[in-house]
Scaffold this motif. Structure first.
Motif, PDB file in Angstrom:
ATOM      1  N   GLY A 170      -2.719   5.551   4.169  1.00 31.08           N
ATOM      2  CA  GLY A 170      -2.184   4.196   4.127  1.00 31.08           C
ATOM      3  C   GLY A 170      -2.800   3.381   3.011  1.00 31.08           C
ATOM      4  O   GLY A 170      -2.104   2.624   2.319  1.00 31.08           O
ATOM      5  N   GLY A 171      -4.119   3.544   2.811  1.00 28.82           N
ATOM      6  CA  GLY A 171      -4.778   2.837   1.721  1.00 28.82           C
ATOM      7  C   GLY A 171      -4.246   3.248   0.359  1.00 28.82           C
ATOM      8  O   GLY A 171      -4.049   2.410  -0.528  1.00 28.82           O
ATOM      9  N   ARG A 172      -4.002   4.538   0.182  1.00 25.79           N
ATOM     10  CA  ARG A 172      -3.469   5.024  -1.091  1.00 25.79           C
ATOM     11  C   ARG A 172      -2.065   4.482  -1.342  1.00 25.79           C
ATOM     12  O   ARG A 172      -1.714   4.127  -2.472  1.00 25.79           O
ATOM     13  CB  ARG A 172      -3.457   6.551  -1.103  1.00 25.79           C
ATOM     14  CG  ARG A 172      -4.834   7.182  -1.208  1.00 25.79           C
ATOM     15  CD  ARG A 172      -4.730   8.695  -1.167  1.00 25.79           C
ATOM     16  NE  ARG A 172      -4.013   9.187  -2.332  1.00 25.79           N
ATOM     17  CZ  ARG A 172      -4.575   9.508  -3.491  1.00 25.79           C
ATOM     18  NH1 ARG A 172      -5.885   9.344  -3.644  1.00 25.79           N
ATOM     19  NH2 ARG A 172      -3.864   9.964  -4.492  1.00 25.79           N
ATOM     20  N   LEU A 173      -1.250   4.428  -0.294  1.00 23.47           N
ATOM     21  CA  LEU A 173       0.111   3.920  -0.461  1.00 23.47           C
ATOM     22  C   LEU A 173       0.094   2.434  -0.834  1.00 23.47           C
ATOM     23  O   LEU A 173       0.840   2.002  -1.727  1.00 23.47           O
ATOM     24  CB  LEU A 173       0.910   4.138   0.826  1.00 23.47           C
ATOM     25  CG  LEU A 173       1.206   5.596   1.191  1.00 23.47           C
ATOM     26  CD1 LEU A 173       1.925   5.681   2.537  1.00 23.47           C
ATOM     27  CD2 LEU A 173       2.046   6.264   0.107  1.00 23.47           C
ATOM     28  N   VAL A 174      -0.739   1.659  -0.127  1.00 27.07           N
ATOM     29  CA  VAL A 174      -0.833   0.229  -0.446  1.00 27.07           C
ATOM     30  C   VAL A 174      -1.387   0.034  -1.848  1.00 27.07           C
ATOM     31  O   VAL A 174      -0.928  -0.828  -2.615  1.00 27.07           O
ATOM     32  CB  VAL A 174      -1.705  -0.491   0.594  1.00 27.07           C
ATOM     33  CG1 VAL A 174      -1.917  -1.949   0.198  1.00 27.07           C
ATOM     34  CG2 VAL A 174      -1.059  -0.406   1.968  1.00 27.07           C
ATOM     35  N   ARG A 175      -2.380   0.846  -2.220  1.00 25.06           N
ATOM     36  CA  ARG A 175      -2.964   0.736  -3.561  1.00 25.06           C
ATOM     37  C   ARG A 175      -1.931   1.057  -4.635  1.00 25.06           C
ATOM     38  O   ARG A 175      -1.873   0.375  -5.669  1.00 25.06           O
ATOM     39  CB  ARG A 175      -4.152   1.680  -3.667  1.00 25.06           C
ATOM     40  CG  ARG A 175      -4.899   1.576  -4.987  1.00 25.06           C
ATOM     41  CD  ARG A 175      -5.975   2.625  -5.077  1.00 25.06           C
ATOM     42  NE  ARG A 175      -6.722   2.522  -6.308  1.00 25.06           N
ATOM     43  CZ  ARG A 175      -7.593   3.433  -6.723  1.00 25.06           C
ATOM     44  NH1 ARG A 175      -7.822   4.515  -5.968  1.00 25.06           N
ATOM     45  NH2 ARG A 175      -8.232   3.275  -7.867  1.00 25.06           N
ATOM     46  N   ALA A 176      -1.122   2.075  -4.401  1.00 28.97           N
ATOM     47  CA  ALA A 176      -0.087   2.420  -5.372  1.00 28.97           C
ATOM     48  C   ALA A 176       0.916   1.278  -5.528  1.00 28.97           C
ATOM     49  O   ALA A 176       1.357   0.965  -6.648  1.00 28.97           O
ATOM     50  CB  ALA A 176       0.627   3.699  -4.937  1.00 28.97           C
ATOM     51  N   ARG A 177       1.249   0.652  -4.410  1.00 26.67           N
ATOM     52  CA  ARG A 177       2.177  -0.485  -4.486  1.00 26.67           C
ATOM     53  C   ARG A 177       1.554  -1.650  -5.237  1.00 26.67           C
ATOM     54  O   ARG A 177       2.236  -2.324  -6.030  1.00 26.67           O
ATOM     55  CB  ARG A 177       2.563  -0.910  -3.077  1.00 26.67           C
ATOM     56  CG  ARG A 177       3.598  -2.019  -3.029  1.00 26.67           C
ATOM     57  CD  ARG A 177       4.031  -2.300  -1.614  1.00 26.67           C
ATOM     58  NE  ARG A 177       5.028  -3.363  -1.561  1.00 26.67           N
ATOM     59  CZ  ARG A 177       5.589  -3.811  -0.451  1.00 26.67           C
ATOM     60  NH1 ARG A 177       5.249  -3.256   0.715  1.00 26.67           N
ATOM     61  NH2 ARG A 177       6.475  -4.781  -0.497  1.00 26.67           N
TER      62      ARG A 177
END
Length: 203
Positions: A170-177
């Protein structure tokens, strides 16, 4: 003096926390996001693992209380050769047991018959124990000892890995966004300043 690789890595990770004119609010938010993910992942993993292990241990304890061993009589000669292991619950299992017809008495006093796991080559009339549920039906024996411990440990490890992995993912997805949004902001700002840069270059 040249910095070591470790110093360069630490500097690369901590630049978002340092005051500098190039740092944006999004950079600081990304730093907090990374910190939260790396702190919450192990904490949530440990909590989920302990909770799952406790739930499985409690479930096994309840199962041991619900089912009980009762005496039974072998109603036929058991096969001498165990069948090949199969995946159906209650069959095979790789322990050398075979299935044969047995008779036992249910809690309400009625006679029951069914097929249970017995030692190969056992003769008809042999007295043995079978596990039954509160209604008197045959039930698999509850895991004990190392088998029960293995189930508890595996449940904890699986839950811990799933919970911790979900937080990191989840952190990686939010960071990518956040990064896509920051790139879009940079591109929009560049479109605003590009004309003035061109005038300076051609002036």
């Amino acid at each position: 003096m040249a910095r070591t690789r470790g110093e360069r890595l630490r500097g690369g990770r901590l630049w978002r926390w340092r005051r500098n004119p190039l740092r944006r609010r999004g950079d600081l938010a990304e730093g907090w996001l990374l910190l939260a993910a790396f702190v919450l992942a192990p904490l949530l993993g440990v909590f989920s693992g302990v909770t799952a292990a406790g739930a499985v241990e409690e479930s096994l304890a309840e199962r041991r209380e619900r089912i009980r061993p009762v005496p039974a009589v072998l109603a036929e000669d058991a096969p001498r050769t165990p069948p090949a292991p199969v995946t159906e619950e209650g069959d095979g299992g790789g322990d050398g047991a075979v299935r044969a017809k047995v008779r036992w008495t249910a809690p309400d006093g009625t006679g029951r018959t069914g097929r249970a796991r017995v030692e190969p080559g056992s003769a008809a009339g042999t007295v043995l124990s079978v596990w039954t549920d509160p209604s008197g039906r045959l039930a698999p024996a509850p895991p004990e000892g190392a088998e029960a411990g293995f189930q508890v440990v595996m449940a904890g490890i699986t839950a811990a890995g799933a919970a911790g992995g979900a937080v990191l993912l989840g952190g990686r997805l939010v960071r990518a966004r956040m990064r896509r949004r920051r790139l879009a902001e940079w591109e929009a700002e560049w479109r605003r300043v590009e004309p003035s840069w061109r005038k300076r270059m051609t002036g």
